[in-house]
Design a protein around this motif. Structure first.
Motif, mmCIF file in Angstrom:
data_model
loop_
_atom_site.group_PDB
_atom_site.id
_atom_site.type_symbol
_atom_site.label_atom_id
_atom_site.label_comp_id
_atom_site.label_asym_id
_atom_site.label_seq_id
_atom_site.Cartn_x
_atom_site.Cartn_y
_atom_site.Cartn_z
ATOM 1 N N LEU A 79 0.850 -1.184 0.000
ATOM 2 C CA LEU A 79 0.000 0.000 0.000
ATOM 3 C C LEU A 79 0.886 1.236 0.000
ATOM 4 O O LEU A 79 2.087 1.160 0.257
ATOM 5 N N ASP A 80 0.276 2.355 -0.305
ATOM 6 C CA ASP A 80 0.918 3.667 -0.186
ATOM 7 C C ASP A 80 0.138 4.457 0.847
ATOM 8 O O ASP A 80 -1.098 4.340 0.933
ATOM 9 N N LEU A 81 0.837 5.258 1.643
ATOM 10 C CA LEU A 81 0.133 6.018 2.679
ATOM 11 C C LEU A 81 -0.844 7.021 2.088
ATOM 12 O O LEU A 81 -1.789 7.451 2.765
ATOM 13 N N ASN A 82 -0.638 7.404 0.842
ATOM 14 C CA ASN A 82 -1.564 8.330 0.188
ATOM 15 C C ASN A 82 -2.723 7.617 -0.502
ATOM 16 O O ASN A 82 -3.577 8.278 -1.101
ATOM 17 N N ASP A 83 -2.755 6.293 -0.434
ATOM 18 C CA ASP A 83 -3.890 5.564 -0.998
ATOM 19 C C ASP A 83 -5.175 5.931 -0.277
ATOM 20 O O ASP A 83 -5.207 6.049 0.957
ATOM 21 N N ALA A 84 -6.235 6.092 -1.038
ATOM 22 C CA ALA A 84 -7.559 6.219 -0.422
ATOM 23 C C ALA A 84 -7.974 4.860 0.133
ATOM 24 O O ALA A 84 -7.623 3.810 -0.420
ATOM 25 N N THR A 98 -7.474 8.947 3.322
ATOM 26 C CA THR A 98 -6.247 8.231 2.992
ATOM 27 C C THR A 98 -5.769 7.420 4.189
ATOM 28 O O THR A 98 -6.163 7.665 5.335
ATOM 29 N N VAL A 99 -4.881 6.474 3.902
ATOM 30 C CA VAL A 99 -4.309 5.659 4.972
ATOM 31 C C VAL A 99 -3.561 6.556 5.959
ATOM 32 O O VAL A 99 -3.673 6.389 7.175
ATOM 33 N N ALA A 100 -2.819 7.530 5.449
ATOM 34 C CA ALA A 100 -2.076 8.432 6.326
ATOM 35 C C ALA A 100 -3.010 9.239 7.220
ATOM 36 O O ALA A 100 -2.717 9.471 8.400
ATOM 37 N N GLN A 101 -4.146 9.668 6.688
ATOM 38 C CA GLN A 101 -5.109 10.424 7.497
ATOM 39 C C GLN A 101 -5.694 9.561 8.606
ATOM 40 O O GLN A 101 -5.906 10.036 9.728
ATOM 41 N N LEU A 102 -5.953 8.303 8.327
ATOM 42 C CA LEU A 102 -6.454 7.411 9.368
ATOM 43 C C LEU A 102 -5.391 7.202 10.448
ATOM 44 O O LEU A 102 -5.694 7.215 11.642
ATOM 45 N N LEU A 103 -4.142 7.034 10.040
ATOM 46 C CA LEU A 103 -3.062 6.822 11.010
ATOM 47 C C LEU A 103 -2.857 8.025 11.908
ATOM 48 O O LEU A 103 -2.563 7.887 13.098
ATOM 49 N N SER A 104 -2.986 9.221 11.344
ATOM 50 C CA SER A 104 -2.653 10.450 12.073
ATOM 51 C C SER A 104 -3.869 11.161 12.646
ATOM 52 O O SER A 104 -3.741 12.279 13.176
ATOM 53 N N THR A 106 -6.354 12.575 11.134
ATOM 54 C CA THR A 106 -6.671 13.801 10.402
ATOM 55 C C THR A 106 -7.725 13.553 9.322
ATOM 56 O O THR A 106 -7.894 14.375 8.425
ATOM 57 N N GLY A 107 -8.428 12.430 9.410
ATOM 58 C CA GLY A 107 -9.443 12.104 8.414
ATOM 59 C C GLY A 107 -10.776 12.772 8.659
ATOM 60 O O GLY A 107 -11.675 12.661 7.826
ATOM 61 N N GLY A 108 -10.932 13.454 9.802
ATOM 62 C CA GLY A 108 -12.192 14.118 10.107
ATOM 63 C C GLY A 108 -13.304 13.180 10.519
ATOM 64 O O GLY A 108 -14.476 13.560 10.549
ATOM 65 N N LEU A 140 -15.432 16.494 9.935
ATOM 66 C CA LEU A 140 -14.591 17.610 9.533
ATOM 67 C C LEU A 140 -14.013 17.338 8.154
ATOM 68 O O LEU A 140 -13.943 16.183 7.724
ATOM 69 N N ARG A 141 -13.606 18.398 7.478
ATOM 70 C CA ARG A 141 -12.965 18.208 6.188
ATOM 71 C C ARG A 141 -11.699 17.382 6.352
ATOM 72 O O ARG A 141 -10.832 17.740 7.148
ATOM 73 N N PRO A 142 -11.569 16.267 5.630
ATOM 74 C CA PRO A 142 -10.370 15.444 5.764
ATOM 75 C C PRO A 142 -9.099 16.247 5.527
ATOM 76 O O PRO A 142 -9.004 17.018 4.574
ATOM 77 N N GLY A 143 -8.143 16.078 6.440
ATOM 78 C CA GLY A 143 -6.875 16.776 6.333
ATOM 79 C C GLY A 143 -6.837 18.153 6.941
ATOM 80 O O GLY A 143 -5.773 18.775 7.007
#
Length: 451
Positions: A79-84, A98-104, A106-108, A140-143
Motif C-alpha cells: 500500500l501507499d500512505l496516500n492511498d484512499a 487516505t491511509v495516512a489520514q487514518l493513522l494520524s 486527520t481524516g475528520g 470535519l474536512r479530511p486533512g
C-alpha cells in the motif's frame, strides 16, 4: 540504577498510587532497550503484589502496534500512505480518507463508533461497524485538523485483515509481537493480571469494570500486556526495532503530522505515535485508557531513556505526567554518558568532499559521519542543515531538516573531479558563485566588485 535514583522513582509512583487512590500501579524505566528499574504499588488478585509479568490493559497503545503493521505493509509495497481507503477496503462511507489520514487522526472521522459506547459494550463484526458508518460520521474536512478517532483504527484493523488475508490480531502476532518476544501481549488477560476497577469519588470502595471484546473496534484498544512486554515496545518506539521495521520507518512514525494543542504545540500526533515536547526534549509514545485501566509509554529517542506505567483504575491517576516525571528523574539523576569518540575509516573520495562549500555567498561545512553519511550545515550555525544517507547509486538522501527526502549529488567533470554539489537544484560550489560551475542564472562575468 543508583539507590538514590531508585528511591526517587519509587517515591514518585508511591505518591501517585496513594494520593490518587489507584488499586495498583506498576512502572518501569527503560534505557538502551533494557529495563533498568521497575516498581509496583498496591495489590491485585486477592492481595498479590503486581510484578513485571502482571498483565494490564493497554487501551490505545494498541493503536501504535496496529500502526506499525500498516507501515510494514507500506514498506513491503502492499500500500501507499496516500492511498484512499477505498482502494483496499472498497464500499465504505469513509473511502475517500487516505491511509495516512487514518493513522494520524486527520481524516475528520467521528471519534466514537455509532451506537452504544464501544469501550463498555460487546462489539460486532466488521460488517456491523461498516453498516453503522454513514457519510454523517465524517465530521470535519479530511486533512483540515487533528480529530482523534477510535473508529479510524477500527477501519485500519480491517485494512490489515484484507491485505494480510488473516485477522488483524494474527497479523500483529506474526509480524510484530512474536518477533519482538512480546508473548505476554494478548487480546484478553491470560495468567496473572489486574482486574479493572472504578474508584468511588467520595469513598474508598471499588466497582468492577467490564472488559468485553470490542469486535471490529478492538484495534483501537483491545490489547493487554505486561511491564516486560511494554518495555520492549517502548524500546521499539525509540528505534530498537529488531527485524520488524527499519529504524528510519519508526522515525517517520515519530514525526509530528498534526498538532493537538494549538499554535505553540507541546502535544501532537505522528503515524500512530503521540509526540510531546517537554523542557526541550521530544518524546514519543502513546497513552491508553479503557474502563478500569490507564497506561502510558514514552521514550526520548535522543537519550534512549523511556518510561512506562500502568494502573487498574478508570480515572484519577495522572498517568502521562507520571511517566514524564519518571523519565525526567532517570535522566536528571543519572544522565546518559556520551559514547566515546573513536576514529573510523573514511573513503578517500568522501574525505575529498569535506570542508567548505558555498550556496551562493553563504558558506556551508560538509562533514563525513559514520557509515558514509554526510552532514551539511551552515558555517554560521543557523539555517538549513541536514544529514544525508548514502544510496547505492552514489547519491545521498536527506534525512532531516529542509532537505528531508531530497537528493544530494556530487557532480564530476570529465576528469572525475567533483566540481559542485547539486541539492534539489541548489548548486554548492567551493568558492562563492564559482563561475566555472553551472550556477542557476549564471554569474556576472565582471565578477565581484564594490558596487
Amino acid at each position: 540504577m543508583l539507590p538514590t535514583t531508585e528511591f526517587a522513582l519509587l517515591r514518585r509512583i508511591a505518591t501517585e498510587q496513594s494520593a490518587n487512590r489507584a488499586p495498583s500501579l506498576v512502572a518501569a524505566v527503560v534505557r538502551d532497550g533494557e529495563i533498568v528499574w521497575s516498581g509496583a504499588r498496591g495489590t491485585v488478585g486477592g492481595g498479590d503484589t503486581p510484578d513485571d509479568d502482571t498483565q494490564y490493559r493497554l487501551g490505545s497503545i494498541t493503536k501504535s502496534i496496529v500502526a506499525a503493521e500498516v507501515l510494514r505493509l507500506r514498506d513491503e509495497g502492499k500500500l501507499d500512505l496516500n492511498d484512499a481507503l477505498d482502494k483496499h477496503v472498497p464500499g465504505t462511507a469513509l473511502g475517500g480518507q487516505t491511509v495516512a489520514q487514518l493513522l494520524s487522526h486527520t481524516g475528520g472521522i467521528t471519534a466514537e463508533s455509532p451506537g452504544s459506547w464501544w469501550e463498555r459494550s460487546e462489539g460486532g463484526d466488521w460488517a456491523a461497524l461498516d453498516a453503522s458508518l454513514g457519510a454523517d460520521e465524517i465530521k470535519l474536512r479530511p486533512g483540515s485538523r487533528f480529530h482523534y478517532s477510535n473508529v479510524g483504527y477500527g477501519v485500519l484493523g480491517e485494512l490489515i485483515a484484507r491485505l494480510r488475508g488473516t485477522s488483524w490480531l494474527d497479523a500483529l502476532r506474526t509480524g510484530i509481537l512474536n518477533p519482538l518476544g512480546m508473548t505476554r501481549t494478548s487480546p484478553h488477560p491470560e495468567g496473572k493480571h489486574a482486574d479493572g476497577f472504578a474508584v468511588h469519588p467520595f469513598a474508598d470502595v471499588l466497582l468492577p469494570e467490564p472488559s468485553p471484546d470490542a469486535g471490529a473496534m478492538a484495534p483501537a484498544g483491545q490489547l493487554w500486556a505486561t511491564v516486560r512486554d511494554l518495555a520492549t515496545w517502548t524500546a521499539f518506539v525509540g528505534g530498537r526495532t529488531g527485524e520488524v521495521l527499519r529504524p528510519e520507518t519508526v522515525a517517520e512514525m515519530r514525526e509530528m503530522a498534526a498538532v493537538d494543542d494549538g499554535d505553540a504545540w507541546t502535544v501532537g500526533y505522528g503515524l500512530g505515535f503521540q509526540v510531546l515536547r517537554h523542557n526541550g526534549r521530544r518524546l514519543a509514545g502513546h497513552t491508553g485508557s479503557m474502563p478500569g485501566f490507564l497506561a502510558t509509554t514514552l521514550i526520548d529517542p535522543a537519550t534512549q531513556t523511556g518510561a512506562l506505567a500502568m494502573t487498574n483504575t478508570t480515572s484519577g491517576v495522572a498517568i502521562l505526567s507520571l511517566v514524564v516525571d519518571l523519565l525526567t528523574i532517570a535522566d536528571d539523576y543519572e544522565p546518559r554518558l556520551p559514547p566515546e569518540w573513536r576514529p573510523s575509516e573514511v573513503a578517500p573520495e568522501l574525505l575529498a568532499l569535506t570542508g567548505l562549500w558555498h550556496w551562493g555567498p553563504t558558506p556551508y561545512h560538509l562533514r563525513v559521519l559514520p557509515g558514509g553519511w554526510l552532514d551539511l550545515s551552515p558555517a554560521g550555525g543557523s539555517g538549513r542543515a541536514s544529514r544525508f544517507r548514502p544510496q547505492e547509486d552514489g547519491t545521498w538522501i536527506g534525512l532531516d531538516g529542509y532537505y528531508t527526502g531530497e537528493t544530494l549529488r556530487a557532480v564530476k567533470n570529465t576528469d572525475g573531479v567533483v566540481t559542485h554539489l547539486d541539492l534539489a537544484t541548489f548548486v554548492f560550489t567551493r568558492t562563492p558563485y564559482d563561475p566555472a560551475a553551472p550556477v542557476p542564472g549564471g554569474v556576472d562575468p565582471k565578477g565581484w566588485r564594490i558596487g
